[in-house]
Design an enzyme around this catalytic site. Structure first.
Site, mmCIF file in Angstrom:
data_model
loop_
_atom_site.group_PDB
_atom_site.id
_atom_site.type_symbol
_atom_site.label_atom_id
_atom_site.label_comp_id
_atom_site.label_asym_id
_atom_site.label_seq_id
_atom_site.Cartn_x
_atom_site.Cartn_y
_atom_site.Cartn_z
ATOM 1 N N LYS A 120 -2.268 3.787 0.942
ATOM 2 C CA LYS A 120 -1.491 2.097 0.735
ATOM 3 C C LYS A 120 -2.688 1.169 2.058
ATOM 4 O O LYS A 120 -4.191 0.761 1.566
ATOM 5 C CB LYS A 120 -0.489 1.664 1.034
ATOM 6 C CG LYS A 120 0.135 0.667 0.433
ATOM 7 C CD LYS A 120 1.229 0.019 0.945
ATOM 8 C CE LYS A 120 1.883 0.475 2.787
ATOM 9 N NZ LYS A 120 2.976 -0.642 3.076
ATOM 10 N N ASP A 138 1.744 -2.286 -2.193
ATOM 11 C CA ASP A 138 2.849 -2.631 -1.048
ATOM 12 C C ASP A 138 3.572 -2.917 -2.227
ATOM 13 O O ASP A 138 4.020 -3.286 -3.551
ATOM 14 C CB ASP A 138 2.476 -3.030 -0.249
ATOM 15 C CG ASP A 138 2.726 -4.836 -0.570
ATOM 16 O OD1 ASP A 138 3.048 -5.427 -2.003
ATOM 17 O OD2 ASP A 138 2.992 -5.184 0.636
#
Ligand code: SF4
Length: 211
Positions: A120, A138
């Protein structure tokens, strides 16, 4: 959800916010990398407060190394997990100096090899610092994609894969920011604001909240 609806959702999000960006404050790829590292399980506001004091003192790998773990901790102790984050930051600075001439590498593998940097974080840095069409997923994006039916999936990796497949090229660079902002301010976790949602008529969520 069909292709037409997805396209319309992206058009509306773009019309409402043609140039979205991260709410983390940064001037250089290195500042962004450190801010994203700090933002794990913390709000962007809390990270910005800390970096507003830290960066005028130290905003390069050399300067942060000179502060040392304890010196970095002094600036970030209002942020969750600050002990391990300070250690990861110092280790990251050392690797950047040893292997990358003190620069943030524009390379997924090299980014993910840095302590505390996962897929991420690498996606955010590649997208926001270097303009790659990556889509970091997320908790906000995961929720929005599943609730709306835009790109449902059991985990963040499957949602990311789906997004990369279904989001047309013209929207890819900004998709992460549109979806994150939508999740943060409108399609919020506890009580989505469906009554003031600009994609309400396109969203396929079965339990919309209008209060
Ligand atoms: S209508 Fe409600 S559930 Fe659907 S995207 Fe908007 S805020 Fe989220």
């Amino acid at each position: 959800m069909n292709k037409e609806k997805r396209g319309e959702i992206l058009r509306r999000l773009r019309d409402a916010n043609p140039h979205p960006t991260t709410e983390l404050r940064f001037e250089t790829p290195f500042e962004l990398l450190i801010a994203v590292l700090l933002s794990a399980q913390a709000t962007d506001v809390s990270v910005n407060k800390a970096t507003a004091k830290l960066y005028p003192v130290a905003n390069t790998p050399e300067a942060l190394l000179a502060l040392g773990v304890d010196g970095v901790k002094d600036y970030i102790r209002t942020i969750g997990l600050f002990n391990s984050k300070a250690e990861n930051i110092i280790k990251t600075c050392r690797i950047l100096l040893d292997k990358h001439q003190g620069q943030v590498p524009e390379n997924r593998e090299a980014l993910e090899a840095l302590p505390g940097v996962g897929r991420k974080t690498a996606n955010v840095v590649l997208n926001t610092a270097f303009g790659w069409p990556t889509i970091a997923v997320d908790t906000h994006i995961f929720r929005v994609c599943n609730r709306t039916g835009f790109a449902p999936g059991k985990n963040v990796d499957t949602v990311e894969e789906k997004l990369l497949k279904v989001v047309p090229a013209e929207f890819k660079i900004d998709c992460h920011h549109w979806l994150i902002l939508h999740g943060r301010y409108t399609c919020i976790a506890r009580k989505p604001r469906c009554g003031s949602c600009l994609i309400e008529d396109l969203c396929e969520f079965g339990d919309k909240v209008y209060a």
